[in-house]
Design an enzyme around this catalytic site. Sequence first.
Site, PDB file in Angstrom:
ATOM      1  N   SER A  19      72.917 -30.384  -8.862  1.00 48.93           N
ATOM      2  CA  SER A  19      72.686 -29.127  -8.197  1.00 48.93           C
ATOM      3  C   SER A  19      71.209 -28.722  -8.142  1.00 48.93           C
ATOM      4  O   SER A  19      70.819 -27.909  -7.305  1.00 48.93           O
ATOM      5  CB  SER A  19      73.456 -28.020  -8.917  1.00 48.93           C
TER       6      SER A  19
ATOM      7  N   SER B  33      72.941 -32.371 -13.191  1.00 48.45           N
ATOM      8  CA  SER B  33      72.178 -31.573 -12.224  1.00 48.45           C
ATOM      9  C   SER B  33      70.666 -31.605 -12.419  1.00 48.45           C
ATOM     10  O   SER B  33      69.920 -31.177 -11.538  1.00 48.45           O
ATOM     11  CB  SER B  33      72.646 -30.114 -12.267  1.00 48.45           C
TER      12      SER B  33
ATOM     13  N   LYS C 203      64.500 -22.892 -11.558  1.00 45.46           N
ATOM     14  CA  LYS C 203      65.795 -22.992 -10.862  1.00 45.46           C
ATOM     15  C   LYS C 203      66.432 -21.604 -10.798  1.00 45.46           C
ATOM     16  O   LYS C 203      66.395 -20.841 -11.761  1.00 45.46           O
ATOM     17  CB  LYS C 203      66.709 -23.971 -11.607  1.00 45.46           C
TER      18      LYS C 203
END
Lengths: 121, 521, 504
Positions: free
Chosen positions: B162, B186, B87
């Site tokens: 997210s 997330s 990420k």
Amino acid sequence: MSSETPPTVSTSANSRPAGSGTPGEITTDQVAHLAGLARINLSPEEITKLTGELVAIVENVAKVTEVATPDVPATSHPIPLSNVYRPDVVGETLTQEQALSGAPDHDGSRFRVSAILGEEQ
Amino acid sequence: MSPEATRQHDLTRLSAADLASTLASREVSSLEVTEAHLDRIHAVDGDVRAFLHVAAEGARAAARAVDARRAAGETLGALAGVPIAIKDVLCTLDMPSTAGSRILQGWVPPYDATVVRKLRDADLIPLGKTNMDEFAMGSSTEHSAYGPTHNPWDLDRIPGGSGGGSAAAVAAFEAPLALGSDTGGSIRQPAAVTGSVGMKPTYGGVSRYGAIALASSLDQVGPVSRTVLDAALLHDVIGGHDPRDSTSLKDTWPSFAAAARAGQQNLSLKGLKVGVVTELGGDGFQAGVTQRFQEALELLTSAGAEVVEVSTPSFEYAIAAYYLILPAEASSNLAKFDSVRFGLRVNPTGGGTVEDVMSATREAGFGPEVKRRIILGTYALSAGYYDAYYGSAQKVRTLIQRDFARVFADVDVLVSPSAPTTAFKLGEKLDDPLSMYLNDLTTIPANLAGVPGISLPVGLAPEDGLPVGIQFMAPARADARLYSVGATLEALLEDRWGHTLLSQAPDLAPQEMFASEEGAV
Amino acid sequence: MNKAELMDYDRALELFEPVLGFEVHVELNTKTKMFSDAPNFFGGEPNTNVTPVDLGLPGSLPVVNEQAVKYSISLGLALGCSIAPSSRFARKNYFYPDLAKNYQISQFDEPIAFGGSVEVELPDGRLFTVPIERAHMEEDAGKLTHVGGATGRIQGAEYSLVDYNRAGVPLVEIVTDIIYGAEYDAPELAKAYVSTIRDIVVSLGISDAKMERGNLRCDANISLRRRTAPGEPPAKLGTRTETKNVNSLRSVERAIRYEIQRQAAILEGGGTIIQETRHWHEDTGQTSAGRPKSDADDYRYFPEPDLLPVEPSAELIEELRAALPEAPAIRRRRLKADWGFTDLEFQDVVNSGLLNEIIETTAAGASAQSARKWWTGEIARVANARGVDASTLVSPLHVSELVALVDAGTLTDRLARQVLEGVIEGEGTPDEVVASRGLAVVSDDGALIAAIDDALASQPDVLAKIRDGKVQAAGAVIGAVMKAMKGQADAARVRELVLERANA
């Protein structure tokens, strides 16, 4: 802060006038002030839009006050720990080149910024 | 499909655990595995847009190095040679790290996040950086400055957020593993809506050093994968104490992979008491979500678990507390983006003061959601409002912890649907921040209390054919329990289905793609 | 305000009561920074003693330096404070380019030490107790250099350069309660207070405490309260100003005196004092207006989520308490006795703020009286002429070497003063200055005898008188010889030799 404040300590910023704010009451002026504190330029249109959104959000989040009674302690860390320290031993530093590697502007050894009109705090 | 294409296709379909054993037996090289995934990314990521940056050369070089060391007879780690997606919230020395924000476009940090260093030390192969909502603020990846990621099950839908990029990369077979970060869901919500597995460890279980902070007291880095065992294997690699993170726990952790394997092998849940959280279900939850969730509960019961309803009344205040604590901490954490030491600088007049430049930079560099939350957080911390908002939110946090403590005195794990709905349409909630915030209802309590939570798929909602996830939560430090229970449920479900859920996802890569490379259209 | 517009100090004190408060920042001399393992060292090549933490890079996290916590506890104890069983760090949020994260990690409502007092000795020997509100831990900021414009100051600069080597250096901020009752001695009290804090941190060994290097920085809060007639209720406290940039003991005293005179003139002229920061200018001896303090200062303090509470055990606190050095006030009494100084001599030393220099000079081998004589005499004279602190001019080691040269007869007092001048000018150690300036006493009898014989030959009448037993006549010859030797001779030895040669 009143001009009659005793001449001592750095409490000018420390004191939080209790209860001077009414939850939910957000004005465009206030949002403009907050944007200044947060160093974000906002157009008048953005301020108006954001004010409306904040009013709605704050109406919803203000419900925390319903159950936050004085007898309930605050929790700032999910897992309670204390006395987490590092020994006073020198470790690896960045090189000057690494330190400056992401800088938008520098003079070869220091970060360069535009003229500062405000003063040190 | 040519034999070569089939082989590559198969390599991307393998779980990380299977890839690792295939690599260990030297049936395939890490370079082959890496190339297969790079090919897959090349084939499908134009549609999925899971990656912000693909480090093809770096990945090949890392794979060759691992292959050489394996050939030299070195004993390597459990996941050596297995590719992984990272990420973009995590700092990487050799790849840009933007946290999905324009303000950090092109920024290459001079250091690796601790978890990234651990990946490299364990010889995993970083493929690239995955898309995310800007600074992890969002539940759809639509708030990425670089455009949204698309859900591999339906490209018109959100992959969650997210960490939509990491979940979509795994679900679209672009990577067997990914790293995510979870501040209010997330990792878990994207896992739920993409049919993958996502684990938010106990707060402090995985180092936050080098994870670009959203809300320091809520953020936790964790694994994203297609199987519970894979998540556990990755957790074993990234977990443990880090002296650079003061909030990192010094606990000695059990092997999570061993817990997952035990759960896979022993399918009896006799003696396990499962609490269904009343407040995290019912009205407002999509019918198909509730249906699949109920079926999963029946499966747990049939395996011997005792399933009871529990009530946690303070969870009703969790979203409110979260949307005060998060913006407050974020407003301070994001102050460092000021155009001085790194990142974007905008000087509109050319001769502005440093204050003008900072304000113009932050105007141009931050998207609307980030600005909204910074202003909200600035408000919540302001003199006169602190006690009413931030102070009260911290008290609600205490109440939520007490609710968890009370119910965990009686049950071993808590369950809820991972998200109230399946993946919604791109754009559907973009103009309604409050509605977007409500999507985190189920995942937020675990962050506020620091307890671990895992999401795994329990089927497709009948009405839209989209994945539904179940969330298990355990007391702080009992992460292993989640891997064990999760692996059991996963095995029971796959026994029932006769396949994995993700094998039912649409195949995004047209077969002609491989065929055309063979020149045989 | 120029000097002519200030109110006469005595007049100001007749009309107003000065009310004081101090914030002293002490830089700790730990090996590493407060929250990172970068070396605690600044100056040198910019941006080299930095880690991602000191640059506030995204993703970086602070970790507390254990030694800094211990030093802070020791300092708190030395200030007579209670040590908080649990204290916390907080973020003070404001944007400034020298502040890498745009928040400073400090302590807010839960400082590590609180509620103490410090006994301060005024120039007349009177003791004054300064109440201490708190001492808390925080981090220093980076260093800005303003480039362009006429003055190199912030106004008119074209751009500024930032070096973060100092960012994250550990600080303890010592905050006094409101100080009443200093009255006429307010400026002297201010100086004595800062000097005492300096003595304390030096005796603890926790700071280099060099004010000129910014190791010790004082912000002085001053307000005036109008006196009321007996029987009337006391007037309300006046508006305060906070004078910053006061970087020497001498400046502390001068700045307070200036502010009292300035505020008194404004108030008496019907004006009002603006609550603001004021900057002390060493060169002009004045303060200038800075940033107004207002409601706009909203630092949005909140508990630092990246750090955990500091909860020192009672054992640790007692261990540190037991290790505290002698309190400076007690130590002074002991030193006075050890050194055998008269009351006046000792008071001179205390007032000069040179106690530590004299201690170090005696430790390096000089006698207490010689050390006192040099520091409060010639060195203080030069310091005063130059408007700097004496301690910045010369090191105690060099002073002790100078004393040794005098004691050994290598230098006369007059020559020693010239050597001192050379040392102050940076020409090297006393030995090196003696060599380079050729200042040693001529101890070669051959050279002296030659000069004496010349002098006697040119003054036959004097020679005759000496031979007649009129010894005092030798003075004329001695003078001529000393002149010929350019003063670099020991007069007593010359006298001996003159008598010897005359009677030979």
